[in-house]
Design a protein around this motif. Structure first.
Motif, mmCIF file in Angstrom:
data_model
loop_
_atom_site.group_PDB
_atom_site.id
_atom_site.type_symbol
_atom_site.label_atom_id
_atom_site.label_comp_id
_atom_site.label_asym_id
_atom_site.label_seq_id
_atom_site.Cartn_x
_atom_site.Cartn_y
_atom_site.Cartn_z
ATOM 1 N N ALA A 1 35.767 48.016 -6.150
ATOM 2 C CA ALA A 1 35.633 47.411 -5.199
ATOM 3 C C ALA A 1 36.245 47.820 -3.892
ATOM 4 O O ALA A 1 36.075 47.468 -2.843
ATOM 5 C CB ALA A 1 35.958 45.857 -5.083
ATOM 6 N N LEU A 2 37.059 48.851 -4.124
ATOM 7 C CA LEU A 2 37.565 49.756 -3.071
ATOM 8 C C LEU A 2 37.246 51.399 -3.045
ATOM 9 O O LEU A 2 37.951 52.419 -2.584
ATOM 10 C CB LEU A 2 39.069 49.495 -2.872
ATOM 11 N N SER A 3 35.923 51.600 -3.647
ATOM 12 C CA SER A 3 35.577 52.942 -3.954
ATOM 13 C C SER A 3 35.663 53.855 -2.693
ATOM 14 O O SER A 3 35.884 54.824 -2.601
ATOM 15 C CB SER A 3 34.268 53.111 -4.948
ATOM 16 N N LEU A 4 35.096 53.176 -1.307
ATOM 17 C CA LEU A 4 35.132 53.873 -0.198
ATOM 18 C C LEU A 4 36.238 54.113 0.477
ATOM 19 O O LEU A 4 36.693 55.215 1.050
ATOM 20 C CB LEU A 4 33.954 53.315 0.670
ATOM 21 N N TYR A 5 37.204 53.054 0.420
ATOM 22 C CA TYR A 5 38.450 53.188 0.943
ATOM 23 C C TYR A 5 39.277 54.132 -0.024
ATOM 24 O O TYR A 5 40.020 55.170 0.707
ATOM 25 C CB TYR A 5 39.160 51.881 0.991
ATOM 26 N N CYS A 6 39.197 54.256 -1.128
ATOM 27 C CA CYS A 6 39.957 55.110 -1.988
ATOM 28 C C CYS A 6 39.427 56.659 -1.691
ATOM 29 O O CYS A 6 40.330 57.453 -1.660
ATOM 30 C CB CYS A 6 39.711 54.871 -3.411
ATOM 31 N N ALA A 7 38.117 56.693 -1.343
ATOM 32 C CA ALA A 7 37.543 57.935 -1.268
ATOM 33 C C ALA A 7 38.273 58.476 -0.015
ATOM 34 O O ALA A 7 38.496 59.886 0.046
ATOM 35 C CB ALA A 7 35.974 57.790 -1.364
ATOM 36 N N SER A 8 38.133 57.734 0.863
ATOM 37 C CA SER A 8 38.772 58.310 2.246
ATOM 38 C C SER A 8 40.395 58.488 2.099
ATOM 39 O O SER A 8 40.714 59.529 2.783
ATOM 40 C CB SER A 8 38.532 57.131 3.339
ATOM 41 N N LYS A 9 40.947 57.711 1.337
ATOM 42 C CA LYS A 9 42.360 58.081 1.214
ATOM 43 C C LYS A 9 42.815 59.385 0.312
ATOM 44 O O LYS A 9 43.660 59.996 0.513
ATOM 45 C CB LYS A 9 43.186 56.810 0.921
ATOM 46 N N PHE A 10 41.798 59.384 -0.705
ATOM 47 C CA PHE A 10 42.088 60.776 -1.531
ATOM 48 C C PHE A 10 41.512 61.663 -0.696
ATOM 49 O O PHE A 10 42.460 62.968 -0.920
ATOM 50 C CB PHE A 10 40.914 60.453 -2.830
ATOM 51 N N ALA A 11 40.821 61.635 0.244
ATOM 52 C CA ALA A 11 40.507 62.793 0.953
ATOM 53 C C ALA A 11 41.831 63.238 2.039
ATOM 54 O O ALA A 11 41.838 64.314 1.979
ATOM 55 C CB ALA A 11 39.151 62.595 1.748
ATOM 56 N N ILE B 1 52.205 60.030 14.218
ATOM 57 C CA ILE B 1 51.850 59.288 12.992
ATOM 58 C C ILE B 1 50.652 58.738 13.075
ATOM 59 O O ILE B 1 50.237 58.005 14.080
ATOM 60 C CB ILE B 1 52.731 58.364 13.059
ATOM 61 N N ASN B 2 49.534 59.207 12.252
ATOM 62 C CA ASN B 2 48.255 58.700 11.954
ATOM 63 C C ASN B 2 48.188 57.398 11.123
ATOM 64 O O ASN B 2 48.300 57.701 10.063
ATOM 65 C CB ASN B 2 47.237 59.732 11.290
ATOM 66 N N ASN B 3 48.343 56.467 11.800
ATOM 67 C CA ASN B 3 48.231 55.115 11.128
ATOM 68 C C ASN B 3 47.029 54.249 11.200
ATOM 69 O O ASN B 3 46.558 53.539 10.348
ATOM 70 C CB ASN B 3 49.365 54.307 11.846
ATOM 71 N N ALA B 4 46.042 54.632 12.181
ATOM 72 C CA ALA B 4 44.790 54.017 12.453
ATOM 73 C C ALA B 4 43.896 53.869 11.209
ATOM 74 O O ALA B 4 44.010 55.106 10.879
ATOM 75 C CB ALA B 4 44.263 54.436 13.850
ATOM 76 N N GLY B 5 43.465 52.875 10.858
ATOM 77 C CA GLY B 5 42.255 52.988 9.679
ATOM 78 C C GLY B 5 42.228 51.586 9.399
ATOM 79 O O GLY B 5 42.550 50.475 9.922
ATOM 80 N N PHE B 6 41.117 51.457 8.451
ATOM 81 C CA PHE B 6 40.786 50.228 7.883
ATOM 82 C C PHE B 6 40.288 50.475 6.292
ATOM 83 O O PHE B 6 39.920 51.440 5.968
ATOM 84 C CB PHE B 6 39.495 49.520 8.906
ATOM 85 N N GLY B 7 39.992 49.284 5.838
ATOM 86 C CA GLY B 7 39.644 49.297 4.468
ATOM 87 C C GLY B 7 38.213 48.675 4.060
ATOM 88 O O GLY B 7 38.032 47.638 4.636
ATOM 89 N N LEU B 8 37.134 49.286 3.432
ATOM 90 C CA LEU B 8 36.210 48.479 3.089
ATOM 91 C C LEU B 8 36.214 47.959 1.728
ATOM 92 O O LEU B 8 36.531 48.604 0.888
ATOM 93 C CB LEU B 8 34.796 49.620 2.916
ATOM 94 N N PHE B 9 35.970 46.856 1.482
ATOM 95 C CA PHE B 9 36.198 46.156 0.368
ATOM 96 C C PHE B 9 34.860 45.768 0.005
ATOM 97 O O PHE B 9 33.939 45.022 0.534
ATOM 98 C CB PHE B 9 37.019 45.036 0.374
ATOM 99 N N GLY B 10 34.164 45.958 -1.344
ATOM 100 C CA GLY B 10 32.838 45.538 -1.700
ATOM 101 C C GLY B 10 32.287 46.496 -2.652
ATOM 102 O O GLY B 10 32.894 47.592 -3.073
#
Length: 274
Positions: A142-152, A79-88
């Motif tokens: 404001a979550l474009s980078l987090y979204c990009a990582s999760k879309f990927a 289970i790959n759970n590790a992660g964090f979110g960039l907001f800004g």
């Protein structure tokens, strides 16, 4: 024989809750975290091995897998759970933070999968669960980078599932919404420091902050809903790929997947036009 699951990011939040849930349900658990020293959450649980794993350190990934196999004989699920979110704001986010967002959320998950695959291939079985997000289905300002990582991670997981199906290995995607009981929001807020400093965006960011505050004040998901969804994905015996873990994001999931592009974009722009 009990089955064994290896989970990343177990020091807090969903990782910790998922590890405890699987342990209570009779699984052996390899509960991994970057800094396991002094963690007492799993004290006294004979079916839990706490060990170091930093998804940015391939040596520690292999070490955790070897430790889990050495302790329990095999690993049946990852289970790959590790992660964090960039907001800004994207424009004012330092390049090194952008790189770290992908190093942890995308390349870290890829590294754990690559390391476990020889073990799964030998067994002709195994389950890989990648925790994405509603923000891996629909884009949010404001979550474009987090979204990009999760879309990927979503696209990678789907494509990988086709490659591994012939080997008896399953890939699952868990899509949670907002879960107030975890520390994820606090870390996202901490990461946002200094990322909103361009005055040209001030009115838009104020509008967006109000929208997010309103969203957080409504019904949100719980750790229990997400952990139960993860457990179902691992144990249901199906080939289902995607699981929406919390009801709070269902309206936007529906809009993204079950309406036209024109309808979906009109809805989202009505929220964020500012």
């Amino acid at each position: 024989m009990p089955q064994t699951v290896l989970i990343t990011g177990c020091s807090s939040g969903l990782g910790r809750a998922t590890a405890l849930d699987f342990a209570r349900k009779g699984w052996n658990v390899v509960a991994t975290m970057r800094q396991p020293d002094g963690n007492s959450d799993f004290a006294g649980l004979d079916n839990v091995l706490v060990t170091e794993l930093d998804v940015e350190d391939e040596g520690s990934i292999q070490g955790a897998i070897d430790a889990g196999i050495g302790c329990f004989g095999a690993i049946d699920a990852l289970i790959n759970n590790a992660g964090f979110g960039l907001f800004g704001l994207f424009e004012s986010t330092p390049v090194e933070k952008i790189q770290q967002q992908f190093e942890v959320n995308v390349f870290g998950a890829m590294a754990t999968i690559r390391a476990i695959l020889p073990h799964f291939r030998f067994a002709k079985a195994g389950i890989i669960v990648n925790i994405t997000s509603g923000a891996g289905v629909f884009g949010l300002p404001a979550l474009s980078l987090y979204c990009a990582s999760k879309f990927a991670l979503e696209g990678f997981s789907e494509a990988l599932s086709y490659e591994l199906a012939s080997l008896g290995i399953k890939v699952k995607i868990i899509e949670p919404g907002g879960v107030l009981s975890t520390s994820f929001g606090k870390r996202s807020g901490d990461e946002a420091a200094g990322n909103n400093s361009l005055p040209d965006y001030a009115a838009f960011m104020a509008h967006t902050a109000t929208l997010f505050d309103n969203m957080r004040s409504g019904p949100m998901g719980t750790e229990e809903q997400v952990t139960e969804c993860i457990y179902t994905a691992v144990t249901d015996g199906t080939n289902q790929l995607r699981y929406v873990a919390t009801d709070d994001i269902m309206p936007l999931i529906h809009a993204r997947r079950e309406t036209s592009e024109t309808e979906y974009m009109a809805l989202m722009r009505s929220f964020f036009a500012g």
